[in-house]
Design an enzyme around this catalytic site. Structure first.
Site, PDB file in Angstrom:
ATOM      1  CG  HIS A 130      43.803 122.145  58.639  1.00  0.00           C
ATOM      2  ND1 HIS A 130      43.005 123.106  58.081  1.00  0.00           N
ATOM      3  CD2 HIS A 130      44.356 121.461  57.598  1.00  0.00           C
ATOM      4  CE1 HIS A 130      43.059 123.015  56.756  1.00  0.00           C
ATOM      5  NE2 HIS A 130      43.885 122.030  56.443  1.00  0.00           N
ATOM      6  CG  HIS A 168      48.118 122.351  54.742  1.00  0.00           C
ATOM      7  ND1 HIS A 168      47.803 123.119  53.652  1.00  0.00           N
ATOM      8  CD2 HIS A 168      47.000 121.643  55.052  1.00  0.00           C
ATOM      9  CE1 HIS A 168      46.542 122.897  53.303  1.00  0.00           C
ATOM     10  NE2 HIS A 168      46.038 121.993  54.132  1.00  0.00           N
ATOM     11  CD  GLU A 169      47.081 118.361  56.892  1.00  0.00           C
ATOM     12  OE1 GLU A 169      46.045 118.482  57.577  1.00  0.00           O
ATOM     13  OE2 GLU A 169      47.078 118.389  55.658  1.00  0.00           O
TER      14      GLU A 169
END
Length: 257
Positions: A65, A61-62
Site C-alpha cells: 500500500h 501487504h502494508e
C-alpha cells in the site's frame, strides 16, 4: 522514487531469520503421525514457519500500500515510517499483529492486520487510489504464487513442503478475503473512489464494523465459510497448489486439535 526512501528495518530481517530457522526445524516434522508429543521439533517448526511467514506477509501487504501511495504522490508515507518495513509502524501492535496472529492460530483465518494511513488527497488520480488499495491483497496473491512455484520446482523435505503449502494457501485466502467489496477491506477501497458521495459516506459509517460482521458470518454460517474456502481451494489449485499438502500442513500447524 528516491533511492533512500525504502530502508528495511532490522526487525524485518530478524523476523525473516526466525522464520527461516523455523523452516529448518519444519524439515523434521513427521507428517504421518502429526503428533506434537512424538515430533515436537518439526511441529514447532511448521507452527512458527506459518506464524513468521504470516507476520512477514502482513509487512509486505502494508508496504505494498505504502510504496504505491509514495509512487502515486503521497510522500508523507515515508515520513510516517511506512517504507521501513517495520511492523511496529503499521498501527497498533495488538490489533494489527497480535490479534491477527491469534485468530490465524486459533481459526486458520487470515484476519487483515495493520493499516497505513494514506493521504488520498495527495494521490494523482482515482486510478492511483484504486491501485493503492489493490497493492496489499495483490502482494498476498504474489507471495502465494511464489511459494507455490518454489514448492513445485525445489526438492525439499516433506515437512517443509506441507508447512509452505499451508502458508501459500493462507496467502491465497487472505487475497480472496481482502478483495471482497466490503467497507474496511481493500476490495471496497479499490472501488470507493468511483462511488457517489452518498455511497462513500455510507461506506465510511460501515467501515469500523463491516469486517467484523463479515468474519462473524464466515465463522458462524458454515455454508458461507465453506463457499469461501472452496473458492480459495480453486484459486490455489489454479496456480499449481496441492490442496492435500496444504491440508496436512494445516493439521500439523493446529497440532492441538
Amino acid at each position: 522514487m528516491q533511492r533512500s526512501a525504502v530502508r528495511p528495518s532490522p526487525l524485518f530481517f530478524a523476523i525473516l531469520a526466525v522464520t527461516t530457522a523455523a523452516g529448518v526445524l519444519a524439515a523434521f516434522v513427521d507428517p504421518v503421525t502429526q503428533s506434537f508429543e512424538r515430533d515436537p521439533l518439526g511441529t514447532a517448526g511448521v507452527f512458527f514457519l506459518v506464524i513468521g511467514g504470516w507476520a512477514l506477509s502482513l509487512i509486505l501487504h502494508e508496504f505494498g500500500h505504502a510504496i504505491v501511495a509514495y509512487r502515486g504522490g503521497d510522500h508523507s508515507v515515508a515520513a510516517k515510517g511506512y517504507l521501513t518495513m517495520d511492523i511496529r509502524r503499521y498501527t497498533d501492535p495488538v490489533l494489527s499483529l497480535v490479534l491477527p496472529l491469534l485468530i490465524l492460530a486459533i481459526g486458520g483465518i487470515p484476519l487483515p492486520g495493520g493499516a497505513v494511513w494514506i493521504n488520498r488527497g495527495m494521490l494523482r488520480s482515482r486510478n492511483v487510489s484504486s491501485w493503492v488499495s489493490l497493492a496489499g491483497p495483490l502482494s498476498n496473491l504474489a507471495l502465494g504464487i511464489v511459494l507455490t512455484m518454489v514448492i513445485a520446482f525445489v526438492q525439499m523435505p516433506v515437512g517443509l513442503t506441507v508447512g509452505l503449502s499451508y502458508l501459500a494457501s493462507v496467502q491465497i485466502l487472505a487475497f480472496v478475503i481482502n478483495i471482497l467489496p466490503v467497507p474496511g477491506l481493500d476490495g471496497y477501497g479499490a472501488i470507493e473512489p468511483y462511488l457517489s458521495p452518498q455511497a462513500r459516506e455510507l461506506g465510511a459509517k460501515a467501515r469500523p464494523w463491516a469486517p467484523l460482521v463479515l468474519f462473524a458470518v464466515i465463522i458462524g454460517i458454515p455454508g458461507i465459510g465453506r463457499l469461501l474456502f472452496d473458492f480459495t481451494d480453486t484459486v490455489f489449485g489454479a496456480i499449481g497448489g496441492e490442496a492435500a499438502y496444504a491440508d496436512l500442513g494445516r493439521a500439523v500447524f493446529m497440532f492441538w486439535r
